[in-house]
Design a protein around this motif. Structure first.
Motif, PDB file in Angstrom:
ATOM      1  N   TRP A 111      68.808  56.639  15.481  1.00  0.00           N
ATOM      2  CA  TRP A 111      67.623  56.501  15.534  1.00  0.00           C
ATOM      3  C   TRP A 111      66.755  57.624  14.735  1.00  0.00           C
ATOM      4  O   TRP A 111      67.039  58.807  15.206  1.00  0.00           O
ATOM      5  CB  TRP A 111      67.182  56.122  16.596  1.00  0.00           C
ATOM      6  CG  TRP A 111      67.104  57.070  17.725  1.00  0.00           C
ATOM      7  CD1 TRP A 111      68.074  57.383  18.467  1.00  0.00           C
ATOM      8  CD2 TRP A 111      66.245  58.066  18.130  1.00  0.00           C
ATOM      9  NE1 TRP A 111      67.878  58.492  19.567  1.00  0.00           N
ATOM     10  CE2 TRP A 111      66.842  59.121  19.221  1.00  0.00           C
ATOM     11  CE3 TRP A 111      65.010  58.288  17.530  1.00  0.00           C
ATOM     12  CZ2 TRP A 111      65.887  60.090  19.561  1.00  0.00           C
ATOM     13  CZ3 TRP A 111      64.274  59.462  18.089  1.00  0.00           C
ATOM     14  CH2 TRP A 111      64.919  60.440  19.062  1.00  0.00           C
ATOM     15  N   THR A 112      65.843  57.288  14.262  1.00  0.00           N
ATOM     16  CA  THR A 112      64.807  58.462  13.608  1.00  0.00           C
ATOM     17  C   THR A 112      63.529  57.925  13.991  1.00  0.00           C
ATOM     18  O   THR A 112      63.112  56.459  13.650  1.00  0.00           O
ATOM     19  CB  THR A 112      64.971  58.666  12.206  1.00  0.00           C
ATOM     20  OG1 THR A 112      66.542  59.040  11.828  1.00  0.00           O
ATOM     21  CG2 THR A 112      63.992  59.559  11.705  1.00  0.00           C
ATOM     22  N   ALA A 113      62.462  58.517  14.461  1.00  0.00           N
ATOM     23  CA  ALA A 113      61.114  58.127  14.662  1.00  0.00           C
ATOM     24  C   ALA A 113      60.276  59.248  14.430  1.00  0.00           C
ATOM     25  O   ALA A 113      60.458  60.337  14.528  1.00  0.00           O
ATOM     26  CB  ALA A 113      60.951  57.823  16.226  1.00  0.00           C
ATOM     27  N   GLY A 114      58.922  58.593  14.054  1.00  0.00           N
ATOM     28  CA  GLY A 114      57.869  59.712  13.721  1.00  0.00           C
ATOM     29  C   GLY A 114      56.464  59.232  14.181  1.00  0.00           C
ATOM     30  O   GLY A 114      56.208  57.897  14.193  1.00  0.00           O
ATOM     31  N   SER A 128      58.232  64.160  14.206  1.00  0.00           N
ATOM     32  CA  SER A 128      59.241  63.391  14.023  1.00  0.00           C
ATOM     33  C   SER A 128      60.683  64.013  14.538  1.00  0.00           C
ATOM     34  O   SER A 128      60.302  65.015  14.922  1.00  0.00           O
ATOM     35  CB  SER A 128      59.544  63.194  12.588  1.00  0.00           C
ATOM     36  OG  SER A 128      59.757  64.503  11.673  1.00  0.00           O
ATOM     37  N   ALA A 129      61.560  62.906  14.789  1.00  0.00           N
ATOM     38  CA  ALA A 129      62.819  63.484  15.497  1.00  0.00           C
ATOM     39  C   ALA A 129      63.992  62.404  15.118  1.00  0.00           C
ATOM     40  O   ALA A 129      63.750  61.213  14.816  1.00  0.00           O
ATOM     41  CB  ALA A 129      62.484  63.344  16.931  1.00  0.00           C
ATOM     42  N   TYR A 130      65.136  62.935  15.216  1.00  0.00           N
ATOM     43  CA  TYR A 130      66.476  62.015  15.169  1.00  0.00           C
ATOM     44  C   TYR A 130      67.497  62.612  15.976  1.00  0.00           C
ATOM     45  O   TYR A 130      67.386  63.832  16.386  1.00  0.00           O
ATOM     46  CB  TYR A 130      66.918  62.005  13.556  1.00  0.00           C
ATOM     47  CG  TYR A 130      67.386  63.084  13.024  1.00  0.00           C
ATOM     48  CD1 TYR A 130      68.784  63.395  13.615  1.00  0.00           C
ATOM     49  CD2 TYR A 130      66.673  64.158  12.135  1.00  0.00           C
ATOM     50  CE1 TYR A 130      69.275  64.600  12.783  1.00  0.00           C
ATOM     51  CE2 TYR A 130      67.400  65.070  11.477  1.00  0.00           C
ATOM     52  CZ  TYR A 130      68.794  65.257  11.785  1.00  0.00           C
ATOM     53  OH  TYR A 130      69.491  66.205  11.286  1.00  0.00           O
ATOM     54  N   ASP A 131      68.247  61.572  16.313  1.00  0.00           N
ATOM     55  CA  ASP A 131      69.525  62.092  17.006  1.00  0.00           C
ATOM     56  C   ASP A 131      70.545  60.836  16.912  1.00  0.00           C
ATOM     57  O   ASP A 131      70.129  59.751  16.598  1.00  0.00           O
ATOM     58  CB  ASP A 131      69.098  61.784  18.603  1.00  0.00           C
ATOM     59  CG  ASP A 131      70.232  62.443  19.456  1.00  0.00           C
ATOM     60  OD1 ASP A 131      70.144  63.611  19.439  1.00  0.00           O
ATOM     61  OD2 ASP A 131      70.719  61.483  20.145  1.00  0.00           O
ATOM     62  N   GLY A 132      71.834  61.623  17.028  1.00  0.00           N
ATOM     63  CA  GLY A 132      73.135  60.602  16.723  1.00  0.00           C
ATOM     64  C   GLY A 132      74.326  61.597  16.376  1.00  0.00           C
ATOM     65  O   GLY A 132      74.064  62.689  15.892  1.00  0.00           O
ATOM     66  N   GLY A 154      73.947  65.256  16.567  1.00  0.00           N
ATOM     67  CA  GLY A 154      73.137  66.158  15.934  1.00  0.00           C
ATOM     68  C   GLY A 154      71.645  65.739  15.994  1.00  0.00           C
ATOM     69  O   GLY A 154      71.373  64.454  15.956  1.00  0.00           O
ATOM     70  N   SER A 155      70.903  66.721  16.336  1.00  0.00           N
ATOM     71  CA  SER A 155      69.416  66.247  16.498  1.00  0.00           C
ATOM     72  C   SER A 155      68.540  67.047  15.924  1.00  0.00           C
ATOM     73  O   SER A 155      68.617  68.224  15.614  1.00  0.00           O
ATOM     74  CB  SER A 155      69.189  66.378  18.163  1.00  0.00           C
ATOM     75  OG  SER A 155      69.076  67.536  18.615  1.00  0.00           O
ATOM     76  N   GLY A 156      67.219  66.550  15.598  1.00  0.00           N
ATOM     77  CA  GLY A 156      66.386  67.400  14.812  1.00  0.00           C
ATOM     78  C   GLY A 156      64.874  66.848  15.487  1.00  0.00           C
ATOM     79  O   GLY A 156      64.709  66.090  15.859  1.00  0.00           O
ATOM     80  N   GLN A 175      60.823  72.805  11.690  1.00  0.00           N
ATOM     81  CA  GLN A 175      61.642  71.915  12.136  1.00  0.00           C
ATOM     82  C   GLN A 175      62.864  72.922  13.006  1.00  0.00           C
ATOM     83  O   GLN A 175      63.082  73.705  12.378  1.00  0.00           O
ATOM     84  CB  GLN A 175      62.368  71.178  10.990  1.00  0.00           C
ATOM     85  CG  GLN A 175      61.330  70.223  10.357  1.00  0.00           C
ATOM     86  CD  GLN A 175      61.901  69.620   8.965  1.00  0.00           C
ATOM     87  OE1 GLN A 175      62.709  70.378   8.405  1.00  0.00           O
ATOM     88  NE2 GLN A 175      61.106  68.602   8.675  1.00  0.00           N
ATOM     89  N   HIS A 176      63.470  72.003  13.913  1.00  0.00           N
ATOM     90  CA  HIS A 176      64.548  72.597  14.801  1.00  0.00           C
ATOM     91  C   HIS A 176      65.413  71.766  14.825  1.00  0.00           C
ATOM     92  O   HIS A 176      65.582  70.421  15.058  1.00  0.00           O
ATOM     93  CB  HIS A 176      63.947  72.763  16.128  1.00  0.00           C
ATOM     94  CG  HIS A 176      64.975  73.335  17.176  1.00  0.00           C
ATOM     95  ND1 HIS A 176      65.552  74.699  17.043  1.00  0.00           N
ATOM     96  CD2 HIS A 176      65.605  72.943  18.319  1.00  0.00           C
ATOM     97  CE1 HIS A 176      66.352  74.922  18.065  1.00  0.00           C
ATOM     98  NE2 HIS A 176      66.394  73.799  18.825  1.00  0.00           N
ATOM     99  N   PHE A 177      66.715  72.101  14.438  1.00  0.00           N
ATOM    100  CA  PHE A 177      67.818  71.376  14.422  1.00  0.00           C
ATOM    101  C   PHE A 177      69.013  71.854  15.263  1.00  0.00           C
ATOM    102  O   PHE A 177      69.298  73.130  15.499  1.00  0.00           O
ATOM    103  CB  PHE A 177      68.499  71.179  12.904  1.00  0.00           C
ATOM    104  CG  PHE A 177      67.570  70.612  12.067  1.00  0.00           C
ATOM    105  CD1 PHE A 177      67.325  69.109  11.965  1.00  0.00           C
ATOM    106  CD2 PHE A 177      66.817  71.487  11.085  1.00  0.00           C
ATOM    107  CE1 PHE A 177      66.427  68.524  11.006  1.00  0.00           C
ATOM    108  CE2 PHE A 177      65.806  70.942  10.322  1.00  0.00           C
ATOM    109  CZ  PHE A 177      65.796  69.433  10.187  1.00  0.00           C
ATOM    110  N   VAL A 178      69.835  71.005  16.124  1.00  0.00           N
ATOM    111  CA  VAL A 178      70.836  71.453  16.853  1.00  0.00           C
ATOM    112  C   VAL A 178      72.092  70.490  16.556  1.00  0.00           C
ATOM    113  O   VAL A 178      72.086  69.233  16.484  1.00  0.00           O
ATOM    114  CB  VAL A 178      70.566  71.389  18.099  1.00  0.00           C
ATOM    115  CG1 VAL A 178      71.705  71.537  19.329  1.00  0.00           C
ATOM    116  CG2 VAL A 178      69.385  72.125  18.663  1.00  0.00           C
ATOM    117  N   PHE A 179      73.184  71.163  16.387  1.00  0.00           N
ATOM    118  CA  PHE A 179      74.527  70.466  15.685  1.00  0.00           C
ATOM    119  C   PHE A 179      75.450  70.841  16.840  1.00  0.00           C
ATOM    120  O   PHE A 179      76.280  71.874  16.897  1.00  0.00           O
ATOM    121  CB  PHE A 179      74.939  70.992  14.322  1.00  0.00           C
ATOM    122  CG  PHE A 179      73.780  70.646  13.392  1.00  0.00           C
ATOM    123  CD1 PHE A 179      73.694  69.348  12.979  1.00  0.00           C
ATOM    124  CD2 PHE A 179      72.930  71.541  12.890  1.00  0.00           C
ATOM    125  CE1 PHE A 179      72.488  68.837  11.982  1.00  0.00           C
ATOM    126  CE2 PHE A 179      72.072  71.321  11.878  1.00  0.00           C
ATOM    127  CZ  PHE A 179      72.092  69.952  11.512  1.00  0.00           C
TER     128      PHE A 179
END
Length: 279
Positions: A111-114, A128-132, A154-156, A175-179
């Motif tokens: 999913w991605t939302a903003g 905005s954000a995404y996760d999966g 991985g999320s952003g 933007q902040h990303f975590v993998f």
């Protein structure tokens, strides 16, 4: 193909709803919706959307990172707008970091939302954000027993702003990303950029963009902090064509010299999009 989809739209006064399904740009961030060389005032793209091969040390293999693809993803999306508010929600078959074709293996629902709020005409802020799952299925043999790639997402998270007044336009994102990666490390990266465009005359403009990337300790073993700077002069012979001349340079952490200096010339011509509306 960047985009190709079927859509349905309804509006009631100041409220509108759009549904789309097909090959869509990622709903994460503010740049993908305007990823068009006629709209992008500079030649290159901001760092979060660009694969930039790094050469960190002699003998090391080049590598890079693209947290958000600018290519299309198989997706379904709904967009909503009410007065000064706008929102979007998207389901895709893979991560914006690791897009998968409709016939490729390793597909995982994501999913991605903003959304955003227009404070006044010409000034908007958004999030905005995404996760999966983001790992390839080839990583399965390395996972702890009983776990799957979904256990290492991985999320952003992103914040963006757009401003325009008179001859000036400005855009920026953080933007902040975590993998997450087995067994327990979670490399995280922060990206940011700001760009400024000045309309010199109806045919001429100038633009500049400043980018940066910072990494946490878990990421520092395979990613280096970096910056990138770009300046461009643009000329429009007519409304269908655009000529850009620009220069970009990218200092790299720990490197004795600047890497990836680029002088570029870009010419764009455009045709109307292939589309048809049914009532």
């Amino acid at each position: 193909m960047l985009q190709g989809f079927l859509g349905y739209a309804r509006s009631w006064g100041k409220t509108s709803v759009d549904f789309k399904i097909g090959q869509l740009s990622s709903a994460f961030g503010a740049f993908p919706p305007r990823y068009d060389d006629m709209e992008n005032p500079l030649i290159d793209q901001p760092l979060p959307y660009t694969y930039l091969a790094l050469r960190p040390r002699p003998g090391a293999e080049p590598y890079g990172l693209t947290p958000v693809t600018l290519y299309g993803l198989p997706a379904a999306e709904v967009d909503f707008a009410l007065h000064h508010f706008d929102a979007r929600f998207q389901l895709t078959n893979g991560s914006p970091y690791n897009p998968r074709g409709i016939l490729e293996s390793g597909q995982h629902a994501q999913w991605t939302a903003g959304g955003g709020y227009t404070i006044r005409q010409g000034f908007r802020v958004g999030v905005s954000a995404y996760d999966g799952a983001w790992l390839n299925d080839s990583m399965k043999p390395l996972l702890p027993p009983g776990s799957t790639v979904r256990d290492f997402p991985g999320s952003g998270l992103g914040i963006d702003a757009q401003w325009a007044r008179g001859h000036w336009n400005a855009d920026g994102e953080w933007q902040h990303f975590v993998f997450h990666f087995p067994p327990s490390s979670a490399p995280a990266c922060n990206f940011g950029y700001a760009e400024l465009k000045r309309i010199i005359s109806p045919r001429w403009y100038s633009a500049v963009r400043v980018n940066y990337q910072e990494n946490n300790k878990q990421a520092s073993g395979f990613l280096l902090d970096r910056q990138a700077y770009e300046v461009t002069l643009g000329f429009r012979p007519n409304r269908f064509e655009l000529l850009k001349v620009g220069y970009e340079w990218a200092p790299l952490e720990g490197a004795p010299q600047i890497h990836d200096n680029v002088f570029g010339v870009q010419f764009i011509t455009s045709i109307d999009a292939l589309s048809h509306a049914f009532k």
